[in-house]
Design a protein around this motif. Structure first.
Motif, PDB file in Angstrom:
ATOM      1  N   GLN A   1     -21.476  64.695 -12.936  1.00  0.00           N
ATOM      2  CA  GLN A   1     -20.386  63.776 -13.272  1.00  0.00           C
ATOM      3  C   GLN A   1     -20.833  62.743 -14.302  1.00  0.00           C
ATOM      4  N   GLN A   2     -22.030  62.206 -14.135  1.00  0.00           N
ATOM      5  CA  GLN A   2     -22.543  61.189 -15.059  1.00  0.00           C
ATOM      6  C   GLN A   2     -22.636  61.721 -16.481  1.00  0.00           C
ATOM      7  N   HIS A   3     -23.090  62.968 -16.620  1.00  0.00           N
ATOM      8  CA  HIS A   3     -23.293  63.553 -17.952  1.00  0.00           C
ATOM      9  C   HIS A   3     -22.116  64.420 -18.392  1.00  0.00           C
ATOM     10  N   GLN A   4     -21.071  64.438 -17.575  1.00  0.00           N
ATOM     11  CA  GLN A   4     -19.830  65.157 -17.899  1.00  0.00           C
ATOM     12  C   GLN A   4     -20.109  66.616 -18.281  1.00  0.00           C
ATOM     13  N   ILE A   5     -20.931  67.253 -17.467  1.00  0.00           N
ATOM     14  CA  ILE A   5     -21.277  68.659 -17.706  1.00  0.00           C
ATOM     15  C   ILE A   5     -20.249  69.539 -17.012  1.00  0.00           C
ATOM     16  N   GLN A   6     -19.598  70.379 -17.789  1.00  0.00           N
ATOM     17  CA  GLN A   6     -18.619  71.312 -17.251  1.00  0.00           C
ATOM     18  C   GLN A   6     -18.797  72.679 -17.904  1.00  0.00           C
ATOM     19  N   PHE A   7     -17.985  73.624 -17.465  1.00  0.00           N
ATOM     20  CA  PHE A   7     -18.014  74.968 -18.038  1.00  0.00           C
ATOM     21  C   PHE A   7     -16.977  75.067 -19.149  1.00  0.00           C
ATOM     22  N   TYR A   8     -17.406  75.597 -20.283  1.00  0.00           N
ATOM     23  CA  TYR A   8     -16.518  75.728 -21.435  1.00  0.00           C
ATOM     24  C   TYR A   8     -15.462  76.786 -21.122  1.00  0.00           C
ATOM     25  N   PRO A   9     -14.178  76.456 -21.288  1.00  0.00           N
ATOM     26  CA  PRO A   9     -13.125  77.387 -20.864  1.00  0.00           C
ATOM     27  C   PRO A   9     -12.918  78.559 -21.824  1.00  0.00           C
ATOM     28  N   ASN A  10     -12.432  79.651 -21.243  1.00  0.00           N
ATOM     29  CA  ASN A  10     -11.915  80.809 -21.989  1.00  0.00           C
ATOM     30  C   ASN A  10     -12.952  81.519 -22.851  1.00  0.00           C
ATOM     31  N   ILE A  11     -14.208  81.503 -22.400  1.00  0.00           N
ATOM     32  CA  ILE A  11     -15.236  82.302 -23.079  1.00  0.00           C
ATOM     33  C   ILE A  11     -16.024  83.081 -22.026  1.00  0.00           C
ATOM     34  N   LEU A  12     -16.703  84.137 -22.476  1.00  0.00           N
ATOM     35  CA  LEU A  12     -17.694  84.801 -21.650  1.00  0.00           C
ATOM     36  C   LEU A  12     -19.044  84.120 -21.851  1.00  0.00           C
ATOM     37  N   HIS A  13     -19.927  84.275 -20.885  1.00  0.00           N
ATOM     38  CA  HIS A  13     -21.287  83.724 -20.935  1.00  0.00           C
ATOM     39  C   HIS A  13     -21.290  82.200 -20.881  1.00  0.00           C
ATOM     40  N   GLU A  14     -20.307  81.634 -20.181  1.00  0.00           N
ATOM     41  CA  GLU A  14     -20.205  80.176 -20.054  1.00  0.00           C
ATOM     42  C   GLU A  14     -21.437  79.560 -19.401  1.00  0.00           C
ATOM     43  N   ASP A  15     -22.156  80.317 -18.587  1.00  0.00           N
ATOM     44  CA  ASP A  15     -23.366  79.797 -17.943  1.00  0.00           C
ATOM     45  C   ASP A  15     -24.428  79.416 -18.966  1.00  0.00           C
ATOM     46  N   GLU A  16     -24.451  80.104 -20.106  1.00  0.00           N
ATOM     47  CA  GLU A  16     -25.457  79.817 -21.129  1.00  0.00           C
ATOM     48  C   GLU A  16     -25.380  78.365 -21.608  1.00  0.00           C
ATOM     49  N   LEU A  17     -24.184  77.846 -21.727  1.00  0.00           N
ATOM     50  CA  LEU A  17     -24.015  76.459 -22.166  1.00  0.00           C
ATOM     51  C   LEU A  17     -24.228  75.496 -21.010  1.00  0.00           C
ATOM     52  N   TYR A  18     -23.605  75.772 -19.888  1.00  0.00           N
ATOM     53  CA  TYR A  18     -23.717  74.895 -18.718  1.00  0.00           C
ATOM     54  C   TYR A  18     -25.177  74.670 -18.333  1.00  0.00           C
ATOM     55  N   THR A  19     -25.935  75.755 -18.186  1.00  0.00           N
ATOM     56  CA  THR A  19     -27.317  75.636 -17.723  1.00  0.00           C
ATOM     57  C   THR A  19     -28.204  74.974 -18.771  1.00  0.00           C
ATOM     58  N   ALA A  20     -27.993  75.285 -20.037  1.00  0.00           N
ATOM     59  CA  ALA A  20     -28.764  74.623 -21.092  1.00  0.00           C
ATOM     60  C   ALA A  20     -28.552  73.116 -21.055  1.00  0.00           C
ATOM     61  N   LEU A  21     -27.320  72.689 -20.837  1.00  0.00           N
ATOM     62  CA  LEU A  21     -27.040  71.253 -20.773  1.00  0.00           C
ATOM     63  C   LEU A  21     -27.680  70.601 -19.552  1.00  0.00           C
ATOM     64  N   LEU A  22     -27.761  71.336 -18.444  1.00  0.00           N
ATOM     65  CA  LEU A  22     -28.476  70.800 -17.277  1.00  0.00           C
ATOM     66  C   LEU A  22     -29.903  70.428 -17.666  1.00  0.00           C
ATOM     67  N   TYR A  23     -30.591  71.354 -18.333  1.00  0.00           N
ATOM     68  CA  TYR A  23     -31.980  71.106 -18.716  1.00  0.00           C
ATOM     69  C   TYR A  23     -32.090  69.988 -19.755  1.00  0.00           C
ATOM     70  N   LEU A  24     -31.189  69.982 -20.709  1.00  0.00           N
ATOM     71  CA  LEU A  24     -31.273  68.989 -21.785  1.00  0.00           C
ATOM     72  C   LEU A  24     -31.018  67.576 -21.286  1.00  0.00           C
ATOM     73  N   GLU A  25     -30.250  67.431 -20.226  1.00  0.00           N
ATOM     74  CA  GLU A  25     -29.905  66.100 -19.718  1.00  0.00           C
ATOM     75  C   GLU A  25     -30.796  65.640 -18.567  1.00  0.00           C
ATOM     76  N   ALA A  26     -31.469  66.540 -17.893  1.00  0.00           N
ATOM     77  CA  ALA A  26     -32.172  66.186 -16.655  1.00  0.00           C
ATOM     78  C   ALA A  26     -33.516  65.511 -16.921  1.00  0.00           C
ATOM     79  N   SER A  27     -33.840  64.536 -16.085  1.00  0.00           N
ATOM     80  CA  SER A  27     -35.141  63.860 -16.162  1.00  0.00           C
ATOM     81  C   SER A  27     -36.030  64.193 -14.963  1.00  0.00           C
ATOM     82  N   ARG A  28     -35.423  64.745 -13.896  1.00  0.00           N
ATOM     83  CA  ARG A  28     -36.200  65.061 -12.690  1.00  0.00           C
ATOM     84  C   ARG A  28     -35.733  66.417 -12.130  1.00  0.00           C
ATOM     85  N   ILE A  29     -36.541  67.449 -12.375  1.00  0.00           N
ATOM     86  CA  ILE A  29     -36.204  68.771 -11.836  1.00  0.00           C
ATOM     87  C   ILE A  29     -37.473  69.436 -11.314  1.00  0.00           C
TER      88      ILE A  29
END
Length: 323
Positions: free
Chosen positions: A176-204
């Motif tokens: 919610q803080q980083h407003q990460i969501q799934f891009y609508p109406n495309i295939l392979h939406e996980d590619e963007l969602y998961t990349a953004l998780l890594y790019l925004e995260a400080s503790r994983i």
């Protein structure tokens, strides 16, 4: 249920043959303080009736129904409804080891993580192998708190990056803080969602266990024949990550490398679609995505079915030496 520990979101579309087994693998989790959000995305089979029956047996299950809008919109609607401290996305034909949510929750709480990720293995419907799908990473890394940039680079450098949203257990407030969501109406939406998780995260951190069991079956998104819609999805993701790199210039080099790996693999997978469409992809690669796509990849896209891999290697070296 108010403020459960975990919200499990399960989009459902025409999986009547599998959805009961999937939901039971969540109901039987050793961590019981969860909510199960099942969203019927306009199924035309008996899926809705089946999940309604399951909901009658367990008060933690909440069923919602909508006109068909696709996986991204359905998952986003699940995020809006989630009340849990953490969130987990489950596909409606797969399985999850019974201790997954408990172990992930305990690790995230103990280490105050934005998210934790783990591995998967595939199994075949009716024991009929379709092709090999690699979901395990087997990363040999220290068990410590990492930032997302570090682990994205390690996975890219070792060819161990896996994009499935079902392999990450994420803090809801982080999304919610980083407003990460799934891009609508495309295939392979996980590619963007998961990349953004890594790019925004400080503790994983990483749990080296194959918690997730991916069912490989006919007529699924995973096994569908690669088409123009697939590559259009990858181009959209590249555009979004390129935009992100302009907003975060310190990470631009890693993002460029990540997108290049993704796009080259996707373009090579396009080598069996109709030649007219391959020409269109080639023009896009040379005009809009030239900084990502290699000449070797263009050669494979256009000529793989006609010439050998060794010839492509020689062509690529000759072209690269002349520019």
């Amino acid at each position: 249920m108010n403020n459960p520990k975990v919200s499990v979101i399960i989009p459902v579309y025409n999986t009547e043959q599998y959805v009961q087994q999937t939901v039971e693998s969540i109901v039987q989790q050793t961590l019981q303080d969860i909510e199960i959000i099942i969203i019927n995305d306009g199924s035309t089979d008996n899926s809705l009736a089946m999940i309604n029956l399951l909901a009658k047996k367990d008060q933690r299950i909440n069923v919602y129904s909508q006109a068909n809008q696709g996986l991204s919109v359905t998952r986003n609607n699940g995020i809006k409804r989630a009340k849990g401290e953490f969130i987990y996305f489950m596909d409606s034909d797969d399985l999850l080891e019974s201790d997954t949510l408990k172990i992930c929750y305990q690790k995230c709480i103990a280490e105050q993580l934005d998210f934790v990720f783990f591995d998967a293995e595939s199994f075949y419907d009716d024991h009929i192998p379709l092709r090999e799908y690699q979901y395990q990473r087997n990363l040999n890394i220290e068990d410590k708190i990492w930032n997302g940039i570090e682990l994205l680079k390690i996975q890219d450098d070792t060819w161990n990056y896996r994009s499935s949203a079902c392999l990450s257990f994420v803090k809801l407030s982080f999304i919610q803080q980083h407003q990460i969501q799934f891009y609508p109406n495309i295939l392979h939406e996980d590619e963007l969602y998961t990349a953004l998780l890594y790019l925004e995260a400080s503790r994983i951190n990483y749990i080296k266990r194959t918690f997730f069991k991916r069912r490989v079956r006919h007529n699924s998104i995973v096994t569908s024949k690669f088409s123009m819609k697939n590559i259009q999805g990858y181009f959209t993701i590249a555009n979004e990550l390129n935009l992100y790199s302009h907003q975060h210039p310190k990470d631009a080099s890693l993002i460029h490398s990540h997108v290049a790996r993704m796009l080259n693999a996707a373009v090579r997978n396009s080598c069996h679609i109709p030649f007219k469409e391959r020409l269109k992809i080639t023009r896009l690669c040379l005009s809009k995505y030239k900084k990502y796509i290699t000449y070797k990849t263009i050669g494979i896209l256009l000529f793989k079915s006609f010439i050998s891999f060794q010839v492509l290697e020689r062509m690529s070296k000759k072209i690269n030496s002349s520019i």
